[in-house]
Design an enzyme around this catalytic site. Sequence first.
Site, PDB file in Angstrom:
ATOM      1  N   GLN A 162       3.996   0.323  -4.902  1.00  0.00           N
ATOM      2  CA  GLN A 162       4.372  -0.402  -3.686  1.00  0.00           C
ATOM      3  C   GLN A 162       4.542  -1.900  -3.893  1.00  0.00           C
ATOM      4  OE1 GLN A 162       5.308   0.990  -0.970  1.00  0.00           O
ATOM      5  NE2 GLN A 162       4.581   3.089  -1.275  1.00  0.00           N
TER       6      GLN A 162
ATOM      7  N   LYS B  66      11.459   3.849  -5.391  1.00  0.00           N
ATOM      8  CA  LYS B  66      10.970   2.887  -4.401  1.00  0.00           C
ATOM      9  C   LYS B  66      11.545   1.497  -4.654  1.00  0.00           C
ATOM     10  CE  LYS B  66       6.547   5.288  -3.751  1.00  0.00           C
ATOM     11  NZ  LYS B  66       6.667   5.988  -2.492  1.00  0.00           N
TER      12      LYS B  66
ATOM     13  N   HIS C 189      -3.756   5.694  -3.189  1.00  0.00           N
ATOM     14  CA  HIS C 189      -2.924   6.869  -2.913  1.00  0.00           C
ATOM     15  C   HIS C 189      -3.536   8.053  -3.684  1.00  0.00           C
ATOM     16  CE1 HIS C 189       0.689   9.432  -3.360  1.00  0.00           C
ATOM     17  NE2 HIS C 189       1.181   8.788  -2.325  1.00  0.00           N
TER      18      HIS C 189
ATOM     19  N   ASP D 205      -1.510   0.720 -10.231  1.00  0.00           N
ATOM     20  CA  ASP D 205      -0.488   1.537  -9.577  1.00  0.00           C
ATOM     21  C   ASP D 205       0.441   0.556  -8.859  1.00  0.00           C
ATOM     22  OD1 ASP D 205       1.014   2.892  -7.720  1.00  0.00           O
ATOM     23  OD2 ASP D 205      -0.635   4.117  -6.957  1.00  0.00           O
TER      24      ASP D 205
HETATM   25  N1  C6P Z   1       3.914   6.792  -1.675  1.00  0.00           N
HETATM   26  C1  C6P Z   1       4.544   6.773   0.664  1.00  0.00           C
HETATM   27  O1  C6P Z   1       5.231   7.151   1.624  1.00  0.00           O
HETATM   28  P1  C6P Z   1       5.718   8.980  -6.500  1.00  0.00           P
HETATM   29  O2  C6P Z   1       5.666  10.071  -5.461  1.00  0.00           O
HETATM   30  O3  C6P Z   1       5.207   9.471  -7.842  1.00  0.00           O
HETATM   31  O4  C6P Z   1       7.020   8.283  -6.586  1.00  0.00           O
HETATM   32  O5  C6P Z   1       4.709   7.846  -5.987  1.00  0.00           O
HETATM   33  C2  C6P Z   1       3.378   8.162  -5.694  1.00  0.00           C
HETATM   34  C3  C6P Z   1       2.671   6.968  -5.134  1.00  0.00           C
HETATM   35  C4  C6P Z   1       1.667   6.378  -5.887  1.00  0.00           C
HETATM   36  N2  C6P Z   1       1.047   5.268  -5.465  1.00  0.00           N
HETATM   37  C5  C6P Z   1       1.358   4.687  -4.307  1.00  0.00           C
HETATM   38  C6  C6P Z   1       0.650   3.415  -3.908  1.00  0.00           C
HETATM   39  C7  C6P Z   1       2.358   5.241  -3.493  1.00  0.00           C
HETATM   40  O6  C6P Z   1       2.672   4.644  -2.336  1.00  0.00           O
HETATM   41  C8  C6P Z   1       3.016   6.419  -3.901  1.00  0.00           C
HETATM   42  C9  C6P Z   1       4.038   7.080  -3.030  1.00  0.00           C
HETATM   43  C10 C6P Z   1       4.863   7.312  -0.709  1.00  0.00           C
HETATM   44  O7  C6P Z   1       3.636   5.956   0.805  1.00  0.00           O
HETATM   45  C11 C6P Z   1       4.969   8.806  -0.699  1.00  0.00           C
HETATM   46  S1  C6P Z   1       3.422   9.590  -0.354  1.00  0.00           S
END
Ligand code: C6P
Length: 401
Positions: free
Chosen positions: A198, A221, A118, A195
């Site tokens: 997910q 999430k 990401h 990270d």
């Molecule tokens: N992915 C998706 O729709 P935040 O925004 O800080 O809570 O998370 C960021 C982030 C970092 N790593 C991964 C693997 C992610 O999937 C995400 C957030 C969302 O896939 C919003 S773009």
Amino acid sequence: MDIRSLFPILDQTVYGKPLIYFDNAATTQKPQSVIDALNSYYTTLNSNIHRGAHYLAAKATDCYEQTREAVRLFINAKHSHEIVFTRGTTESINLVAASFCQRFLNNGDEIIVSGMEHHSNIVPWQLACERLGGHLRVIPFSDEGILDLNALENLINAKTRLIAVNHVSNTLGTINPIAEIVKIAHSHNIPVLVDGAQSISHMAVDVQSLGCDFYCFSGHKMYAPMGVGVMYGKEELLNEMPPYQGGGEMIKEVTFEKTTYNELPFKFEAGTPSVGDVLGLKAAIDFMNLCGIDNIAAHEKMLTDYASQQLREIEGIRFFGVAPHKTSVISFLIGDTHPYDVGTLLDKLGIAVRTGHHCTQPIMDRYKIPGTVRASFAVYNTREEIDLFIQALQRIAPMLQ
Ligand code: C6P
């Protein structure tokens, strides 16, 4: 337990159709218990923590610190002071990228990320590299969406300072072999940041058995409110790293000549945190523990297998991310139709999916596509919803081809 009925938002219609929410990788909905925890905090407990001598401040501080312990248990960290509260995964990674690199990255050094990250696990490292003269190296992945660990071995050299990879790809759904990556990295004395945005709501996470040095995730999430996240880091490393932000709470003593810093975890928690959201995170952990993470994973696997099998029947379907070990994320295109068109038509039928590059533009470049349609399932989704989703796609597909 009727899990779905615990989520009030799901009980509504959009455009006159029952809401089907398949955008859980973007954010999950919140159970009533989490909403109640927020409500109760602001109606009975609101006060600043760690500084007031009064009843409310002491009680709010206790609840805040109890959440830290609940997070520690949830991911099996060794110490609760290894748990730092942040605003989310993005802030957690930025914290490590800024602070770790400040301490350990020198001109010409390298950080390794994977090709399926990401943007939140790419850009903070690029910023640090730009500032300090470092370089980014990238682990490639196969057409199926599997990381090439042989290539990783070849990328590692004497200048490698850290490896940053996701546990699960938000676009491909691949579950990456973190323990194996850590083993390779540690054999070269290189720390690993994971990270976990997910993975945290889909599988049991044990940071000690994974062996990783940092693990980052977002509350929103995993059924918790927006505005709270976690950065887990190993004590030895966190102690060596400089503060990320300066302000209240992170100091021991301030004079104009010199400031000394607070101990862990407060050194990394400058300013007033989002206390209500942190308490909401505790309620979300309680909810997940009540469901049982293995039951959640089994239910989501059933949904993903069922949906994949039904989707295969749709003419022209193309899947992106078909690794054998996956979570409940399905990315696809129908022929050459634009993902946005599919998403818009699904929306009009009450079905929420995400379309576009999902903040993973390098993955789109890898497959030479503009984006995908992404359906992602959570514990409250049902087979009946998948049947309606498939029927909707069967109606939509001929209209677009
Ligand atoms: N992915 C998706 O729709 P935040 O925004 O800080 O809570 O998370 C960021 C982030 C970092 N790593 C991964 C693997 C992610 O999937 C995400 C957030 C969302 O896939 C919003 S773009």
